[in-house]
Design an enzyme around this catalytic site. Structure first.
Site, PDB file in Angstrom:
ATOM      1  N   GLU A 183      13.910  22.668  10.034  1.00 41.03           N
ATOM      2  CA  GLU A 183      13.351  23.310  11.307  1.00 41.03           C
ATOM      3  C   GLU A 183      13.128  24.825  11.250  1.00 41.03           C
ATOM      4  OE1 GLU A 183      14.731  19.643  12.173  1.00 41.03           O
ATOM      5  OE2 GLU A 183      16.192  21.223  11.425  1.00 41.03           O
ATOM      6  N   HIS A 218      14.329  11.612  -0.233  1.00 39.74           N
ATOM      7  CA  HIS A 218      14.492  12.710   1.035  1.00 39.74           C
ATOM      8  C   HIS A 218      14.541  14.212   0.566  1.00 39.74           C
ATOM      9  CE1 HIS A 218      15.096  13.474   5.302  1.00 39.74           C
ATOM     10  NE2 HIS A 218      15.954  14.228   5.029  1.00 39.74           N
TER      11      HIS A 218
END
Length: 128
Positions: free
Chosen positions: A44, A72
């Site tokens: 973010e 990931h």
């Protein structure tokens, strides 16, 4: 000069050490009124910086990703760091990169400044 620290708090103890280092550097340079924005994870960080790009002269991005058993880690790390670099270039504003990409928590603690006086938070704030 107005500086904003955007800090991912996924690993709170690591984030705390990064923030302490960055804050010390900024305050030592007379920047006592910097803003801190705490978010869940590093992914973010670029969107938050983008949202506040016009409000600040520079940014310090802090956080940590620790490699797990899936890819990931690679996707999140690469995407986030590339986005931060792109924002810095396009907007011509400094963004100190204090995002740790580590293989384990011991590495993260060492690089955060827990075991020594200079961690990645300190380096990122100096770069801004």
């Amino acid at each position: 000069m107005k500086i904003c620290i955007v800090i991912a708090n996924y690993y709170p103890n690591i984030s705390k050490d990064l923030l302490i280092g960055a804050t010390k550097v900024l305050e030592a340079n007379g920047l006592k009124n910097h803003r801190k924005i705490i978010i869940p994870g590093i992914f973010e960080i670029p969107s938050i910086i983008s949202r506040f790009m016009e409000d600040y002269d520079g940014f310090v991005a802090l956080g940590c990703v620790i490699k797990g058993e899936t890819p990931h880690f690679d996707f999140i790390s690469t995407t986030t760091i590339n986005a931060i670099m792109n924002l810095s270039i396009v907007h011509k504003k400094p963004i100190g990169n204090g995002i740790l990409t580590c293989l384990n928590k011991r590495q993260a603690k060492a690089r955060s400044g827990s075991f020594n006086k200079i961690g990645k938070g300190t380096e990122a704030a100096n770069a801004t």
